[in-house]
Structures are given as structure tokens and as C-alpha cells.
Design a protein around this motif. Structure first.
Motif, PDB file in Angstrom:
ATOM      1  N   ALA A 214      20.617  59.374 -30.764  1.00 44.20           N
ATOM      2  CA  ALA A 214      19.760  58.218 -30.511  1.00 44.20           C
ATOM      3  C   ALA A 214      20.538  57.065 -29.887  1.00 44.20           C
ATOM      4  N   LEU A 215      21.808  56.933 -30.251  1.00 42.89           N
ATOM      5  CA  LEU A 215      22.619  55.852 -29.710  1.00 42.89           C
ATOM      6  C   LEU A 215      22.814  56.001 -28.201  1.00 42.89           C
ATOM      7  N   THR A 216      22.911  57.245 -27.731  1.00 43.70           N
ATOM      8  CA  THR A 216      23.042  57.474 -26.295  1.00 43.70           C
ATOM      9  C   THR A 216      21.795  56.978 -25.572  1.00 43.70           C
ATOM     10  N   ASP A 217      20.636  57.266 -26.152  1.00 49.38           N
ATOM     11  CA  ASP A 217      19.384  56.791 -25.562  1.00 49.38           C
ATOM     12  C   ASP A 217      19.300  55.272 -25.649  1.00 49.38           C
ATOM     13  N   TRP A 218      19.729  54.717 -26.765  1.00 52.57           N
ATOM     14  CA  TRP A 218      19.730  53.265 -26.945  1.00 52.57           C
ATOM     15  C   TRP A 218      20.588  52.600 -25.875  1.00 52.57           C
ATOM     16  N   GLN A 219      21.781  53.159 -25.625  1.00 53.70           N
ATOM     17  CA  GLN A 219      22.667  52.608 -24.603  1.00 53.70           C
ATOM     18  C   GLN A 219      22.012  52.653 -23.230  1.00 53.70           C
ATOM     19  N   ALA A 220      21.343  53.763 -22.916  1.00 58.47           N
ATOM     20  CA  ALA A 220      20.673  53.895 -21.619  1.00 58.47           C
ATOM     21  C   ALA A 220      19.570  52.850 -21.474  1.00 58.47           C
ATOM     22  N   ARG A 221      18.838  52.599 -22.562  1.00 57.17           N
ATOM     23  CA  ARG A 221      17.757  51.611 -22.499  1.00 57.17           C
ATOM     24  C   ARG A 221      18.309  50.197 -22.316  1.00 57.17           C
ATOM     25  N   LEU A 222      19.430  49.895 -22.970  1.00 54.36           N
ATOM     26  CA  LEU A 222      20.039  48.581 -22.795  1.00 54.36           C
ATOM     27  C   LEU A 222      20.549  48.397 -21.368  1.00 54.36           C
ATOM     28  N   THR A 223      21.105  49.460 -20.810  1.00 54.72           N
ATOM     29  CA  THR A 223      21.577  49.389 -19.422  1.00 54.72           C
ATOM     30  C   THR A 223      20.406  49.147 -18.479  1.00 54.72           C
ATOM     31  N   ALA A 224      19.313  49.891 -18.688  1.00 56.98           N
ATOM     32  CA  ALA A 224      18.133  49.706 -17.851  1.00 56.98           C
ATOM     33  C   ALA A 224      17.568  48.292 -18.002  1.00 56.98           C
ATOM     34  N   HIS A 225      17.607  47.787 -19.223  1.00 60.77           N
ATOM     35  CA  HIS A 225      17.125  46.431 -19.490  1.00 60.77           C
ATOM     36  C   HIS A 225      17.968  45.415 -18.735  1.00 60.77           C
ATOM     37  N   GLY A 226      19.285  45.582 -18.786  1.00 60.52           N
ATOM     38  CA  GLY A 226      20.169  44.664 -18.078  1.00 60.52           C
ATOM     39  C   GLY A 226      19.953  44.705 -16.576  1.00 60.52           C
ATOM     40  N   LEU A 227      19.762  45.901 -16.018  1.00 64.50           N
ATOM     41  CA  LEU A 227      19.507  46.022 -14.582  1.00 64.50           C
ATOM     42  C   LEU A 227      18.170  45.386 -14.201  1.00 64.50           C
ATOM     43  N   ALA A 228      17.175  45.528 -15.088  1.00 58.82           N
ATOM     44  CA  ALA A 228      15.887  44.891 -14.830  1.00 58.82           C
ATOM     45  C   ALA A 228      16.031  43.371 -14.798  1.00 58.82           C
ATOM     46  N   MET A 229      16.888  42.830 -15.646  1.00 64.02           N
ATOM     47  CA  MET A 229      17.127  41.388 -15.636  1.00 64.02           C
ATOM     48  C   MET A 229      17.786  40.952 -14.324  1.00 64.02           C
ATOM     49  N   LEU A 230      18.728  41.758 -13.836  1.00 61.32           N
ATOM     50  CA  LEU A 230      19.356  41.431 -12.554  1.00 61.32           C
ATOM     51  C   LEU A 230      18.328  41.443 -11.425  1.00 61.32           C
ATOM     52  N   ASP A 231      17.441  42.441 -11.444  1.00 63.84           N
ATOM     53  CA  ASP A 231      16.403  42.525 -10.420  1.00 63.84           C
ATOM     54  C   ASP A 231      15.464  41.327 -10.502  1.00 63.84           C
ATOM     55  N   ALA A 232      15.098  40.933 -11.721  1.00 67.23           N
ATOM     56  CA  ALA A 232      14.222  39.774 -11.897  1.00 67.23           C
ATOM     57  C   ALA A 232      14.894  38.505 -11.379  1.00 67.23           C
ATOM     58  N   ALA A 233      16.184  38.366 -11.658  1.00 71.13           N
ATOM     59  CA  ALA A 233      16.911  37.186 -11.192  1.00 71.13           C
ATOM     60  C   ALA A 233      16.930  37.125  -9.664  1.00 71.13           C
ATOM     61  N   ALA A 234      17.107  38.289  -9.029  1.00 72.96           N
ATOM     62  CA  ALA A 234      17.110  38.323  -7.564  1.00 72.96           C
ATOM     63  C   ALA A 234      15.749  37.906  -7.005  1.00 72.96           C
ATOM     64  N   HIS A 235      14.681  38.410  -7.614  1.00 68.68           N
ATOM     65  CA  HIS A 235      13.334  38.030  -7.173  1.00 68.68           C
ATOM     66  C   HIS A 235      13.100  36.535  -7.350  1.00 68.68           C
ATOM     67  N   LEU A 236      13.532  35.995  -8.492  1.00 69.97           N
ATOM     68  CA  LEU A 236      13.307  34.573  -8.751  1.00 69.97           C
ATOM     69  C   LEU A 236      14.113  33.725  -7.775  1.00 69.97           C
ATOM     70  N   GLY A 237      15.345  34.147  -7.497  1.00 67.67           N
ATOM     71  CA  GLY A 237      16.154  33.406  -6.537  1.00 67.67           C
ATOM     72  C   GLY A 237      15.502  33.350  -5.163  1.00 67.67           C
ATOM     73  N   ARG A 238      14.955  34.486  -4.715  1.00 70.59           N
ATOM     74  CA  ARG A 238      14.284  34.503  -3.412  1.00 70.59           C
ATOM     75  C   ARG A 238      13.003  33.678  -3.436  1.00 70.59           C
ATOM     76  N   TYR A 239      12.298  33.705  -4.580  1.00 67.05           N
ATOM     77  CA  TYR A 239      11.043  32.961  -4.685  1.00 67.05           C
ATOM     78  C   TYR A 239      11.303  31.446  -4.649  1.00 67.05           C
ATOM     79  N   LEU A 240      12.360  31.010  -5.311  1.00 69.55           N
ATOM     80  CA  LEU A 240      12.677  29.592  -5.349  1.00 69.55           C
ATOM     81  C   LEU A 240      13.300  29.107  -4.046  1.00 69.55           C
ATOM     82  N   ASN A 241      13.991  29.989  -3.346  1.00 70.89           N
ATOM     83  CA  ASN A 241      14.688  29.629  -2.118  1.00 70.89           C
ATOM     84  C   ASN A 241      14.349  30.628  -1.017  1.00 70.89           C
ATOM     85  N   PRO A 242      13.131  30.579  -0.500  1.00 77.27           N
ATOM     86  CA  PRO A 242      12.687  31.611   0.439  1.00 77.27           C
ATOM     87  C   PRO A 242      13.495  31.650   1.729  1.00 77.27           C
ATOM     88  N   ALA A 243      14.117  30.538   2.098  1.00 75.81           N
ATOM     89  CA  ALA A 243      14.903  30.531   3.327  1.00 75.81           C
ATOM     90  C   ALA A 243      16.113  31.432   3.206  1.00 75.81           C
TER      91      ALA A 243
END
Length: 243
Positions: A214-243
Motif C-alpha cells: 500500500a505504501l508504494t501506491d501511496w507514494q505514487a499518489r503523492l507524486t501524482a498530487h505534487g505534479l498536479a500542483m505544478l500543473d495548476a501553478a503553471a496554469h495560474l501563472g499563465r492566467y494571471l500573466n497572459p503576455a
């Protein structure tokens, strides 16, 4: 944000269905997101139809990216704060999300460390077939006092049932296993809160062997969660600064 909408040329103006199609949503869902403040307000045609633009499309992508990273409620909180001009509030909500992820990573590391300790020390065998025991009998088995077991129960490590006739604690096979795990970890110097976390994970997984997988799956989910946060940050950065 409203100025950006007004400045959009007519050629880029979109219908709710145009925004919805990209994400497999219904047009009504897009209208609901606007109503709830997740998208900026749309202008209207003289006949009352909404006019969406590339700004709304970017807002929708940003909102959905944050849903994947933080959940619907927090994503909505972030987008509302952005559209209300409360950028610091949006960033604070994001910071809280990162803080929760960090705590989850620390918990995972603590559980893994405790499991390594159990393996090195020789994890107690499963308690299958063990007859129900009273608190005094279990304390005697472990060489502890009943008061110690009551302390462990208060800390969330043990969760014995109660005899409906007497109200006394009844420790069954799984409770004995949890107590033996706790005893081993306590001798290894682990704090009660850390032990409670480990025991809960073992209890949920059904044993230390299942928990390792289960810990292996837990680690994979945390990694996916962290990558999703990076993707969200990129979207927000582009939304706030479209230029």
C-alpha cells in the motif's frame, strides 16, 4: 480581469458549448462555474446570450487544473479570490494545500521508517486465533500495566470493543496485533502519535505485508498530487500573466 474580457476581439468570442467541449463538460456546467465565480463574469448579447472569450477558456482550464490538484472546494476558493482581486488569499489557499502534501509526505516517511524498524526487530506474528482478552490479560501478556493500555487507547492506537453486558474492554485478535506492534515501536523510541499513525495504516491495510504494498501506491499518489500542483501553478501563472 473584466478589462481583459472586454478587450477580446469578436473573432475570439465563444459559446458555453465551445468551452465545455474541450473538457467533456456540459454547457450548463460552464454556466454554473461562471455563476459561482470560478470564471469571470461574461458579457451578454442584446438577446441575453453569454459571450465567452479566450480569457474564460483560460480560467476554465485553470480552475479544472486546481480541482485536480486541490479538490473542488479549494479550487473554487482560489478562483474566487483571484477574480475578487484577493491574490494573497488565493496564494494562501495554495500554500495550505502544499502544507498538507508535505505533512502527507512526512507521514509516509514515518510509516516507512517504522515498518523498517518492525522488520529489523522481527515483526510480531499475526494474532489470528487469539482468544479475546481483558485489559488485564493483555497487559500481562505484554508486560505492561492496564494504565499504559488505556493511554494507548486514548492516543488512538488501540480501539477495543466493549462487552455489552459489562462494559469492559474486550481485546480481540486484531487488537492484540495492534498492541504488539505498538509495544515494539514504543521500545524503539517512537512517539505515541507516530505509533497511532502506523497502527492505523496497518489496520486499514490488513497487516504489515499488505501495508508495504500500500505504501508504494501511496507514494505514487503523492507524486501524482505534487505534479498536479505544478500543473495548476503553471496554469495560474499563465492566467494571471497572459503576455
Amino acid at each position: 480581469m473584466a478589462d481583459r474580457v472586454a478587450d477580446e476581439p469578436v473573432a475570439t468570442r465563444l459559446r458555453p458549448a465551445d468551452l465545455a467541449r474541450e473538457h467533456g463538460l456540459s454547457p450548463q456546467a460552464v454556466r454554473n462555474y461562471e455563476r459561482d465565480g470560478f470564471l469571470p463574469p461574461a458579457e451578454r448579447t442584446p438577446t441575453g446570450y453569454r459571450i465567452y472569450t479566450a480569457v474564460h477558456a483560460a480560467a476554465l482550464r485553470t480552475f479544472l487544473a486546481h480541482v485536480r490538484a486541490y479538490g473542488h472546494a479549494t479550487a473554487g476558493e482560489i478562483m474566487n479570490a483571484v477574480h475578487d482581486g484577493r491574490l494573497d488569499d488565493a496564494l494562501t489557499a495554495i500554500d495550505h494545500g502544499h502544507g498538507r502534501l508535505l505533512r502527507d509526505r512526512e507521514t509516509l516517511a514515518a510509516v516507512r521508517s517504522a515498518l523498517d524498524h518492525l522488520r529489523d526487530a522481527g515483526s510480531p506474528p499475526p494474532a489470528a486465533g487469539v482468544l479475546p482478552r481483558s485489559i488485564g490479560e493483555l497487559a500481562h501478556r505484554l508486560g505492561l500495566t492496564p494504565a499504559t493500555l488505556r493511554t494507548w487507547e486514548a492516543a488512538g492506537i488501540l480501539a477495543p470493543a466493549r462487552d455489552p453486558a459489562t462494559g469492559y474492554r474486550v481485546f480481540r485478535a486484531d487488537d492484540v496485533r495492534d498492541a504488539e506492534l505498538a509495544h515494539l515501536l514504543r521500545r524503539g523510541g517512537y512517539r505515541l502519535d507516530a505509533i497511532a499513525t502506523v497502527v492505523e495504516q496497518v489496520r486499514t491495510a490488513g497487516g504489515t505485508t499488505a501495508l508495504t504494498a500500500a505504501l508504494t501506491d501511496w507514494q505514487a499518489r503523492l507524486t501524482a498530487h505534487g505534479l498536479a500542483m505544478l500543473d495548476a501553478a503553471a496554469h495560474l501563472g499563465r492566467y494571471l500573466n497572459p503576455a
